[in-house]
Design an enzyme around this catalytic site. Structure first.
Site, mmCIF file in Angstrom:
data_model
loop_
_atom_site.group_PDB
_atom_site.id
_atom_site.type_symbol
_atom_site.label_atom_id
_atom_site.label_comp_id
_atom_site.label_asym_id
_atom_site.label_seq_id
_atom_site.Cartn_x
_atom_site.Cartn_y
_atom_site.Cartn_z
ATOM 1 N N GLY A 55 0.862 -1.178 0.000
ATOM 2 C CA GLY A 55 0.000 0.000 0.000
ATOM 3 C C GLY A 55 0.891 1.218 0.000
ATOM 4 O O GLY A 55 2.079 1.102 0.293
ATOM 5 N N CYS A 82 4.772 -6.441 2.072
ATOM 6 C CA CYS A 82 5.151 -5.035 2.221
ATOM 7 C C CYS A 82 4.235 -4.308 3.215
ATOM 8 O O CYS A 82 4.237 -4.627 4.398
ATOM 9 C CB CYS A 82 5.180 -4.360 0.850
ATOM 10 S SG CYS A 82 6.098 -2.809 0.906
ATOM 11 N N TYR A 83 3.421 -3.384 2.751
ATOM 12 C CA TYR A 83 2.484 -2.700 3.663
ATOM 13 C C TYR A 83 1.645 -3.735 4.412
ATOM 14 O O TYR A 83 1.372 -3.591 5.602
ATOM 15 C CB TYR A 83 1.575 -1.765 2.867
ATOM 16 C CG TYR A 83 0.539 -1.060 3.714
ATOM 17 C CD1 TYR A 83 0.849 0.124 4.372
ATOM 18 C CD2 TYR A 83 -0.745 -1.592 3.869
ATOM 19 C CE1 TYR A 83 -0.093 0.768 5.162
ATOM 20 C CE2 TYR A 83 -1.697 -0.960 4.661
ATOM 21 C CZ TYR A 83 -1.370 0.221 5.305
ATOM 22 O OH TYR A 83 -2.300 0.855 6.085
ATOM 23 N N HIS A 168 8.788 -7.667 -1.998
ATOM 24 C CA HIS A 168 7.762 -8.005 -2.995
ATOM 25 C C HIS A 168 8.116 -9.306 -3.714
ATOM 26 O O HIS A 168 8.827 -9.284 -4.713
ATOM 27 C CB HIS A 168 7.644 -6.880 -4.026
ATOM 28 C CG HIS A 168 6.999 -5.655 -3.473
ATOM 29 N ND1 HIS A 168 5.638 -5.472 -3.454
ATOM 30 C CD2 HIS A 168 7.521 -4.560 -2.879
ATOM 31 C CE1 HIS A 168 5.340 -4.317 -2.892
ATOM 32 N NE2 HIS A 168 6.473 -3.738 -2.531
ATOM 33 N N GLU A 170 6.362 -10.961 -5.626
ATOM 34 C CA GLU A 170 5.653 -11.077 -6.909
ATOM 35 C C GLU A 170 6.425 -10.498 -8.084
ATOM 36 O O GLU A 170 6.123 -10.821 -9.227
ATOM 37 C CB GLU A 170 4.270 -10.407 -6.813
ATOM 38 C CG GLU A 170 4.254 -8.884 -6.729
ATOM 39 C CD GLU A 170 4.482 -8.328 -5.320
ATOM 40 O OE1 GLU A 170 4.959 -9.094 -4.448
ATOM 41 O OE2 GLU A 170 4.203 -7.138 -5.092
ATOM 42 N N SER A 222 -13.895 -7.958 -33.231
ATOM 43 C CA SER A 222 -12.976 -6.953 -33.779
ATOM 44 C C SER A 222 -11.778 -7.598 -34.460
ATOM 45 O O SER A 222 -11.037 -6.959 -35.179
ATOM 46 C CB SER A 222 -12.469 -6.052 -32.645
ATOM 47 O OG SER A 222 -11.550 -6.775 -31.848
ATOM 48 N N GLY A 223 -11.574 -8.901 -34.171
ATOM 49 C CA GLY A 223 -10.395 -9.563 -34.715
ATOM 50 C C GLY A 223 -9.254 -9.548 -33.718
ATOM 51 O O GLY A 223 -8.234 -10.190 -33.911
ATOM 52 N N GLY A 224 -9.420 -8.812 -32.622
ATOM 53 C CA GLY A 224 -8.423 -8.818 -31.555
ATOM 54 C C GLY A 224 -8.523 -10.119 -30.766
ATOM 55 O O GLY A 224 -9.423 -10.924 -30.997
ATOM 56 N N VAL A 225 -7.571 -10.304 -29.834
ATOM 57 C CA VAL A 225 -7.496 -11.571 -29.101
ATOM 58 C C VAL A 225 -8.778 -11.831 -28.302
ATOM 59 O O VAL A 225 -9.377 -12.906 -28.397
ATOM 60 C CB VAL A 225 -6.286 -11.565 -28.135
ATOM 61 C CG1 VAL A 225 -6.169 -12.882 -27.408
ATOM 62 C CG2 VAL A 225 -5.010 -11.241 -28.884
ATOM 63 N N ASP A 226 -9.208 -10.834 -27.537
ATOM 64 C CA ASP A 226 -10.327 -11.069 -26.615
ATOM 65 C C ASP A 226 -11.617 -11.405 -27.361
ATOM 66 O O ASP A 226 -12.294 -12.372 -27.027
ATOM 67 C CB ASP A 226 -10.563 -9.845 -25.723
ATOM 68 C CG ASP A 226 -9.306 -9.469 -24.949
ATOM 69 O OD1 ASP A 226 -8.435 -10.345 -24.803
ATOM 70 O OD2 ASP A 226 -9.191 -8.311 -24.518
ATOM 71 N N SER A 227 -11.930 -10.585 -28.365
ATOM 72 C CA SER A 227 -13.212 -10.845 -29.027
ATOM 73 C C SER A 227 -13.133 -12.122 -29.865
ATOM 74 O O SER A 227 -14.137 -12.817 -30.029
ATOM 75 C CB SER A 227 -13.665 -9.642 -29.858
ATOM 76 O OG SER A 227 -12.881 -9.483 -30.998
ATOM 77 N N SER A 228 -11.952 -12.474 -30.369
ATOM 78 C CA SER A 228 -11.832 -13.728 -31.131
ATOM 79 C C SER A 228 -12.036 -14.933 -30.221
ATOM 80 O O SER A 228 -12.722 -15.898 -30.587
ATOM 81 C CB SER A 228 -10.451 -13.840 -31.787
ATOM 82 O OG SER A 228 -10.270 -12.795 -32.696
ATOM 83 N N LYS A 369 -5.039 -11.716 -19.551
ATOM 84 C CA LYS A 369 -4.762 -11.840 -20.988
ATOM 85 C C LYS A 369 -4.069 -13.160 -21.343
ATOM 86 O O LYS A 369 -4.442 -13.823 -22.315
ATOM 87 C CB LYS A 369 -3.866 -10.670 -21.402
ATOM 88 C CG LYS A 369 -3.774 -10.466 -22.879
ATOM 89 C CD LYS A 369 -4.984 -9.731 -23.346
ATOM 90 C CE LYS A 369 -4.935 -9.256 -24.740
ATOM 91 N NZ LYS A 369 -6.051 -8.344 -25.007
#
Ligand code: XMP
Length: 523
Positions: A55, A82-83, A168, A170, A222-228, A369
């Site tokens: 934080g 951390c915080y 951290h 991560e 749209s042809g992008g990754v998500d909508s495909s 993603k």
């Protein structure tokens, strides 16, 4: 059946999503929740573990976020980062103060025996970033790691399953950080690792079938990754009950429209109603004389909605409208975590008002993603679609500075195609030779058309043509970025090819600007 769930309790700071992604990389499902959620809300999720994030403040600041002490009594394992580690100490009766020496950056710690440090070296490098430190741990706890300047780099109460680290784990700079997170999940929380993308696809297809029944679904592709991936998933679930509208606004990359049609159209392997709208002329007309970046964006976004609405009208009322919202959108729009909204990018500029539907469905809203990509591969989408680099909704419209015309679109499409071809070729050759990705491999790379024309000479002829700008950036989160160090010979080849093969270009620039101050796109 619910997947075992870990909650990232977000106290602000920038790492909430990164922690969640790291947990999911261990095949454990993880959600980000703001600290403003009550303990009851957290219990509803039935978590097998909770991670407190970092934080921005000091636990003593009046405005600093705190949490109900009862959370430590639930018997659910907790890891404070951390915080989060300072908050745990503070809440349970330890003491936090301004550190005599702030630590920032790579720091060596010395660890002692702990479930958290199994298969971790005694001395290991982690990433520190703190100005406060814990100078007294709560009763019943023991210190399990220290650094030169930080006497309490990690502490724990094994019996109560409470663990905390000042650094951290991560971030990649913490060399064995992922192992530590894994240890927390598997050794402390007893996770089995049941979050698998192959299961996700199957379960999701089943759930979509149940929810949709014999209803009709409409989706903007749209042809992008998500909508495909969205279209792929829905088509596997409900086949012809799905209609996908693909608007070719004439601002796509070279051949992209045909590639999308090849996969989702009649000859592809997906069973759905695919509607391609060739709206190029309509867009170019609307964009005539428009030079101001924001109005260009607005026109492109609004026109998309209009075209989509018109097509939807032809189809008639549908039961569901599907959107490719993914988890970072959910967190960033303030529904998940605590970080402030930085910007909301959407391929579709808002929801169409005139489309008649009863309910919105967003089957990808739990996924990051990289997980969306895995589902895409599971569904049998071609790799070039699944691993497509990010492409903005307004498309080449924001990579052409000034007015957009069909001729400028041709120039940028052809230049961009050559550029991507040469970079990909060089990257592949590097990988084959060295067995790993090239260190200069950009996360996003494209050509843009500057609005500048200048004098040149070709053969014996004087030319007065456009300058193309090449952009390539390395970035983790697309919020900040560095210009990628693409080898000079590759850039030279690209330059020669563009000048020779693309009519109307006589100069090629390489953009060295990082973000900030530049943005990745040009408008
Ligand atoms: P900037 O230019 O803001 O871009 O540094 C950061 C990332 O976001 C993408 N981008 C967009 N994506 N709609 C999108 O879907 C947009 O309007 C948009 N504008 C920028 C950009 O390609 C980069 O990956």
């Amino acid at each position: 059946m619910q997947n075992e769930t870990v909650i990232v309790l977000d106290f602000g700071g920038q790492y909430n999503q990164l922690i969640a992604r790291r947990v999911r990389e261990c095949n454990v499902y993880c959600e980000v929740m703001s600290y403003k959620n009550s303990i009851e809300k957290i219990k509803e999720k039935n978590p097998v573990g909770i991670i407190f994030t970092g934080g921005p403040n000091s636990v003593y600041d009046e405005k600093s976020p705190h949490y109900d002490k009862a959370i430590f009594e639930l018997g659910i394992p907790i890891l404070g980062i951390c915080y989060g580690s300072q908050l745990m100490a503070y809440t349970l009766g330890g003491h936090v103060d301004t550190a005599p020496v702030s630590e920032y950056g790579k720091t060596e710690i010395t660890t002692s025996e702990s479930k958290l440090f199994e298969n971790v070296d005694k001395n290991t490098v982690v990433w520190m970033s703190h100005t406060d430190y814990i100078d007294k741990i709560p009763e019943g706890f023991k210190i399990t790691a220290y650094s030169n300047d930080c006497p309490c780099a990690a502490y724990e109460n094994e019996e109560k399953k409470l663990y905390a680290v000042q650094y951290h784990p991560e971030v990649n700079h913490s060399v064995q950080g992922q192992q530590m997170l894994k240890n927390f999940l598997f050794n402390v929380c007893g996770c089995k690792g049941d979050w698998l993308m192959s299961d996700f696809a199957q379960k999701s297809i089943q759930a979509l079938r149940e929810k949709i029944g014999d209803g009709k679904v409409l989706c903007a592709l749209s042809g992008g990754v998500d909508s495909s991936v969205l279209a792929g998933l829905l088509s596997r679930a409900i086949g012809k009950q799905l209609t996908c509208v693909f608007v070719d606004h004439g601002l796509l990359r070279k051949n992209e429209g045909d590639e999308v049609e090849e996969v989702f159209g009649k000859s592809g392997t997906f069973d759905l109603n695919f509607v391609r709208v060739n709206a190029q002329e309509r867009y170019y007309k609307k964009l005539e004389g428009q030079t101001e970046p924001e109005s260009k964006r607005k026109i492109i976004g609004e026109e998309f909605i209009r075209v989509f609405e018109e097509e939807a009208k032809k189809i008639g009322a549908v039961d569901f409208l599907a959107q490719g919202t993914i988890y970072p959108d959910v967190v960033e729009s303030g529904l998940g975590g605590e970080s402030t909204v930085i910007k909301s990018h959407h391929n579709v500029g808002g929801l169409p008002e005139k489309v008649d539907f009863k309910e919105l469905i967003e089957p990808l809203r739990d996924l990051f993603k990289d997980e969306v990509r895995k589902v895409g591969l599971e569904l049998g989408l071609p790799e070039y679609l699944v691993f497509r680099q990010p492409f903005p909704g307004p498309g080449l419209g924001i990579r052409i500075i000034g007015e957009v015309t069909a001729d400028k679109v041709r120039i940028v499409q052809d230049s961009d195609y050559i550029y991507r071809e040469e970079v990909d070729k060089a990257a592949k050759a590097y990988k084959e030779e060295n067995g790993k990705d090239a260190p200069w491999m950009p996360n996003q790379y494209f050509a843009a058309l500057t609005n500048m024309r200048s004098v040149g000479v070709m053969g014996d002829e004087r030319t007065y043509d456009y300058a193309v700008a090449l952009r390539a950036v390395t970035t983790v989160d697309f919020m900040t970025a560095e210009s990628a160090q693409i080898p000079f010979e590759v850039l030279q080849t690209v330059m020669t090819r563009i000048i020779n093969e693309v009519r109307g270009v006589n100069r090629v620039f390489y953009d060295l600007t990082s973000k900030p101050p530049g943005t990745i796109e040009f408008e």
